[in-house]
Design an enzyme around this catalytic site. Sequence first.
Site, PDB file in Angstrom:
ATOM      1  N   CYS A  42      -3.524  -5.427  -2.769  1.00  0.00           N
ATOM      2  CA  CYS A  42      -4.051  -5.912  -1.486  1.00  0.00           C
ATOM      3  C   CYS A  42      -5.367  -5.196  -1.161  1.00  0.00           C
ATOM      4  O   CYS A  42      -5.582  -4.053  -1.557  1.00  0.00           O
ATOM      5  CB  CYS A  42      -3.030  -5.657  -0.383  1.00  0.00           C
ATOM      6  SG  CYS A  42      -3.530  -6.337   1.219  1.00  0.00           S
ATOM      7  N   ASP A  44      -6.165  -4.079   1.614  1.00  0.00           N
ATOM      8  CA  ASP A  44      -5.896  -3.095   2.665  1.00  0.00           C
ATOM      9  C   ASP A  44      -6.472  -1.717   2.314  1.00  0.00           C
ATOM     10  O   ASP A  44      -6.206  -1.190   1.225  1.00  0.00           O
ATOM     11  CB  ASP A  44      -4.369  -2.993   2.855  1.00  0.00           C
ATOM     12  CG  ASP A  44      -3.997  -2.263   4.127  1.00  0.00           C
ATOM     13  OD1 ASP A  44      -4.432  -1.099   4.286  1.00  0.00           O
ATOM     14  OD2 ASP A  44      -3.289  -2.844   4.964  1.00  0.00           O
ATOM     15  N   HIS A  98       2.455  -4.128  -0.444  1.00  0.00           N
ATOM     16  CA  HIS A  98       2.753  -2.935   0.364  1.00  0.00           C
ATOM     17  C   HIS A  98       3.429  -3.356   1.658  1.00  0.00           C
ATOM     18  O   HIS A  98       3.157  -4.433   2.199  1.00  0.00           O
ATOM     19  CB  HIS A  98       1.471  -2.141   0.656  1.00  0.00           C
ATOM     20  CG  HIS A  98       0.489  -2.889   1.518  1.00  0.00           C
ATOM     21  ND1 HIS A  98       0.356  -2.644   2.858  1.00  0.00           N
ATOM     22  CD2 HIS A  98      -0.382  -3.873   1.231  1.00  0.00           C
ATOM     23  CE1 HIS A  98      -0.574  -3.451   3.363  1.00  0.00           C
ATOM     24  NE2 HIS A  98      -1.030  -4.215   2.394  1.00  0.00           N
TER      25      HIS A  98
HETATM   26 CO    CO Z   1      -1.921  -6.029   2.716  1.00  0.00          CO
END
Ligand code: CO
Length: 214
Positions: A42, A44, A98
Amino acid sequence: MIEYKQIFENNKKWIEQKQNSEADFFEKLNKEQHPDYLYIGCSDSRVTAEDLMGAEPGEIFVHRNVANMVISIDLNVMSVINYAVRHLNVKHIIVCGHYNCGGVKAAMTSKDLGILNPWLRNIRDVYRLHKEELNAIEDEHLRYNRLVELNVREQCINVIKTAAVQEHYIKDKLPTVHGWVFDISNGKIIDLDIDFRKELEGIREIYNLMGTGK
Ligand code: CO
């Protein structure tokens, strides 16, 4: 938070550090890459790739997008997989999701998210595939974390569906595909223990691209 200017100071220190540990570090790095791993994770900012694995430059081929999706018409991720498998001959492909993933959370809300709609639609499709299991989980947080895990599994299956992976695996028994979830609350990597061979066999019933039968 890191100041913009600080980045260049940090970079200088990082260069020194690397050269102190290995004098010809950049000389070697400059030659070519031979990573054994493709990591699909991801975007993130809290979920790094190399850092959480303790890996060095040159060791991991990385692709990141919102909610670690592997979508068959996304030219970006498909190019990455193709290159990693057919040219870099990676031994392992990791899909790492996650907990507390904003993308997965957004896909669970009834809201028009604009350009993100078609992207996150793929997560809604994962929800639909596993609706019974997910709806049976009363706690919203636990349900959301389970969707994170199921999404990783489905994206692993999407990796296995590619011609590059099917063909290479039949030829070389490589690469294998792994599904992970990173737990931001404690930093641990959780291996979902996806049975790669079983999944490959299962998907080849329908997605076989090699014309070699089951
Ligand atoms: Co994410």
